[in-house]
Enzyme design. Structure first.
Site, PDB file in Angstrom:
ATOM      1  N   CYS A   6       3.628  13.324  27.550  1.00  0.00           N
ATOM      2  CA  CYS A   6       3.000  13.965  28.704  1.00  0.00           C
ATOM      3  C   CYS A   6       1.922  14.899  28.180  1.00  0.00           C
ATOM      4  CB  CYS A   6       4.036  14.704  29.545  1.00  0.00           C
ATOM      5  SG  CYS A   6       4.494  16.331  28.891  1.00  0.00           S
ATOM      6  N   LYS A  10       3.140  32.051  21.907  1.00  0.00           N
ATOM      7  CA  LYS A  10       3.387  31.465  20.590  1.00  0.00           C
ATOM      8  C   LYS A  10       2.538  32.155  19.525  1.00  0.00           C
ATOM      9  CE  LYS A  10       4.504  26.953  22.587  1.00  0.00           C
ATOM     10  NZ  LYS A  10       4.176  25.506  22.636  1.00  0.00           N
ATOM     11  N   ARG A  56       7.964  32.947  21.510  1.00  0.00           N
ATOM     12  CA  ARG A  56       8.834  31.906  20.975  1.00  0.00           C
ATOM     13  C   ARG A  56       8.972  32.042  19.452  1.00  0.00           C
ATOM     14  NH1 ARG A  56       8.820  27.295  24.549  1.00  0.00           N
ATOM     15  NH2 ARG A  56       8.800  28.070  26.687  1.00  0.00           N
ATOM     16  N   ARG A 101      17.773  25.122  21.288  1.00  0.00           N
ATOM     17  CA  ARG A 101      16.750  25.299  20.251  1.00  0.00           C
ATOM     18  C   ARG A 101      16.989  26.611  19.512  1.00  0.00           C
ATOM     19  NH1 ARG A 101      11.457  25.114  23.077  1.00  0.00           N
ATOM     20  NH2 ARG A 101      11.784  22.866  23.012  1.00  0.00           N
ATOM     21  N   CYS A 115       3.347  19.357  23.348  1.00  0.00           N
ATOM     22  CA  CYS A 115       4.372  19.619  22.331  1.00  0.00           C
ATOM     23  C   CYS A 115       4.079  18.932  21.003  1.00  0.00           C
ATOM     24  CB  CYS A 115       5.742  19.185  22.849  1.00  0.00           C
ATOM     25  SG  CYS A 115       6.290  20.106  24.298  1.00  0.00           S
ATOM     26  N   LYS A 124       5.217  31.129  28.465  1.00  0.00           N
ATOM     27  CA  LYS A 124       5.586  31.190  27.052  1.00  0.00           C
ATOM     28  C   LYS A 124       4.437  31.739  26.205  1.00  0.00           C
ATOM     29  CE  LYS A 124       4.312  26.316  26.577  1.00  0.00           C
ATOM     30  NZ  LYS A 124       4.805  24.961  26.319  1.00  0.00           N
ATOM     31  N   CYS A 128      13.534  14.091  27.680  1.00  0.00           N
ATOM     32  CA  CYS A 128      12.640  15.116  28.214  1.00  0.00           C
ATOM     33  C   CYS A 128      12.312  14.841  29.678  1.00  0.00           C
ATOM     34  CB  CYS A 128      11.344  15.182  27.402  1.00  0.00           C
ATOM     35  SG  CYS A 128      10.177  16.399  28.065  1.00  0.00           S
ATOM     36  N   CYS A 166       6.424  13.899  19.950  1.00  0.00           N
ATOM     37  CA  CYS A 166       7.411  14.702  20.672  1.00  0.00           C
ATOM     38  C   CYS A 166       8.618  13.823  21.009  1.00  0.00           C
ATOM     39  CB  CYS A 166       6.803  15.292  21.933  1.00  0.00           C
ATOM     40  SG  CYS A 166       6.483  14.086  23.246  1.00  0.00           S
TER      41      CYS A 166
END
Length: 569
Positions: free
Chosen positions: A489, A224, A153, A84, A493, A222, A450, A444
């Site tokens: 899930c 953001k 991120r 990414r 995302c 993470k 994934c 996603c």
């Protein structure tokens, strides 16, 4: 609640999570990655390095469509990596687009994918070509540092210059914030770019501090950040740990309202996990914004949960200690108080599609992509068309947080050429031929790559929308702007819990159905039905579409209608 004095953030308690222990032993993200990626006996890396490579911008995956077949043949899974890019604000020059396209063909699976974080992903990179891929990215002045991992991120920003005359002043802040919060470890450069290892000892023999913000254990999870320009909330600013809402007066940027604590992921079966919208806590000037972001990250570093990763996002830290405590702690670290929140209004989270012009006479073309996938198919060779446009240097490229693409700064005399190249490829740049539901949909990746996916998303949502369009046509709603999002899930995302219709995978072919988020992104939706198969989803939504067509109020969005008539009745 009064917060305890934080532990020294370069020391991890014995009960720290397994990932915390990996970071502790990693020597600032180096570990034994160099040796592991040279191991010829497997296409995978060690369990510890599966976690460590995220900080370098990639995930280990395997083709789940082939998993059982390979197990039966006693073969290891078909491992590959997703890389990414870090692209603050989502901007690529024509030259960079060409080089990224070449990478996708040379090392990847011949596709590019625009993410919901306004970045670009390559899929299908094998272990032994990771280094070549990263070096090819470096040749385009791009990297994947902090594309993943327990760090800040990709910083997002409203990408379309036609949305605001202030855009040119606001857009560069994405790059500034990203650079300000980057890890300082040189592990990425040493391992993948063959930079000589620097001298990392100081007088006395102790290790030099190489991470002044993050320390040796980085963040608990993470982090953001997104910037948006009202009245457009195309970045879903409330979904971020820090949301910066640009405020202007008389055509001049005044600063940013600061929102904190957004996050959409949750875990099935754990009621202590949940989605949360960011809380707007104050206003800062442009000169203050870097310090504000830095110290908010520092508070999460010091007080975030490092024992249970399910509870380690910033939203849980805020809810544990309270906003009053947080604002006091932030003011103390800053040495000043945030000003009062300035008024603003959002109207939509969607992108502007089609042609638009700015005051300087240049044109921008918003392209609707199906879930960010740039690929040539038998029906449409969009990937090749974008290469031709880049080769002619007709524009630069801006990725959006809704998985779309904006071709920006097109000269008036080049409009016809751009449109012709797209139409020759089989792609219709006029998105009005699509239903409103399809135009606003997000999905996603999910299966087949994934590892977290419980159900399909990208590969299935187009088919489901086609079936839902039969209902829309029946009730005269084909052009109604209704936002549907699907994730495989509950990790968030695809931002499904911010959709008017949200579908979150529970198992193959079954989804939890969420309804009633606002059209402008300031209200979460609500779980309406659990574990629904396709027939149940179609039946439920058909009934709601019928009621919406018959009894909605003037200008009432589908999410507001459902909230008023179904969820609060």
């Amino acid at each position: 609640m009064t917060a305890p004095i934080p532990k020294e953030w370069n020391v991890i308690a014995p009960n720290g999570s397994a990932v915390e222990q990996i970071k502790d032993r990693s020597d600032y993200l180096r570990g034994n990655l160099a040796e592991d990626f040279q191991n010829p006996l497997t296409a995978a890396v060690s369990e510890a390095n599966v976690q460590l490579v995220k900080f370098h911008g990639f995930y280990q995956q395997d083709d789940r469509d082939l998993r059982v077949q390979r197990q039966e043949k006693k073969l290891e899974p078909a491992h590959s990596f997703m890389i990414r890019l870090r692209v603050p604000g989502g901007e690529l020059s024509a030259e960079q687009w060409l080089k990224m396209d070449a990478i996708s063909d040379t090392y990847g699976n011949h596709t590019l994918r625009i993410t919901t974080r306004q970045a670009l992903q390559f899929h299908g990179i094998i272990k032994f070509e990771i280094k070549k891929t990263i070096q090819a990215m470096q040749a385009a002045a791009l990297d994947s540092i902090s594309g993943c991992g327990d760090v800040n991120r990709n910083v997002m920003c409203t990408p379309d210059p036609s949305l605001s005359p202030l855009h040119a002043e606001i857009f560069p802040w994405a790059q500034k914030i990203s650079e300000h919060l980057l890890p300082r470890s040189r592990a990425y450069h040493e391992i993948w770019l063959d930079e000589p290892a620097g001298k990392r000892l100081v007088a006395g023999g102790e290790t030099e501090e190489v991470e002044p913000l993050y320390g040796k254990h980085y963040l608990p999870r993470k982090f953001k950040i997104a910037i948006t320009i009202p009245p457009y909330n195309d970045m879903d600013v409330y979904a971020n740990d820090i949301g910066l809402i640009a405020i202007a007066e008389h055509g001049k940027l005044q600063g940013f309202n600061v929102a904190v604590g957004g996050g959409l992921g949750m875990t099935f079966g754990r009621e202590d996990t949940y989605a949360r919208l960011a809380s707007v806590i104050g206003f800062c000037t442009p000169e203050q914004v870097l310090a504000v972001c830095y110290h908010i990250v520092g508070i999460q570093r010091d007080f975030g949960n490092r024992q249970d990763r399910k509870l380690s996002r910033f939203k849980y830290t805020l809810d544990q200690y309270g906003l009053t405590w947080f604002k006091q702690e932030l003011n103390t670290r800053l040495g000043f108080e945030l000003a009062a929140v300035r008024p603003f209004e959002f109207i939509t989270t969607g992108d502007r599609l089609g042609w638009s012009e700015t005051t300087n006479g240049l044109w921008h073309l918003g392209l609707r992509l199906e879930y960010g996938r740039v690929v040539d198919t038998a029906a449409q060779s969009l990937k090749s068309a974008l290469v031709a446009i880049a080769q002619a240097n007709l524009c630069s490229f801006r990725m959006t947080g809704n998985q779309n693409l904006v071709l920006v700064n097109i000269k008036p005399e080049h409009k016809a050429t751009v449109e012709q190249l797209l139409k020759q490829s089989g792609y219709n740049p006029d998105a009005s031929h699509l239903s409103g539901l399809r135009r606003h949909s997000i999905a996603c990746v999910a299966l087949n790559t994934c590892p977290q996916a419980m159900a399909e998303a990208e590969r299935y949502l187009p088919e489901l929308i086609t079936k839902l369009e039969a209902s829309l046509d029946r009730y005269g709603l084909r052009q109604a702007e209704i936002k549907i999002r699907m994730t495989g899930c509950p990790n968030g995302c695809g931002r499904s819990v911010l959709a008017e219709i949200g579908l979150i995978g529970k198992s193959p072919g079954r989804y939890n159905l969420y309804l009633g988020a606002s059209f402008n992104g300031d209200r979460l939706n609500t779980l309406y039905r659990e574990n629904q198969d396709e027939a149940a989803i179609l039946s439920t939504l058909d009934g709601l579409f019928a009621a919406y067509a018959q009894t909605r109020r003037q200008q009432e969005s589908f999410g507001d209608f459902v909230q008023r008539t179904v969820l609060t009745s």
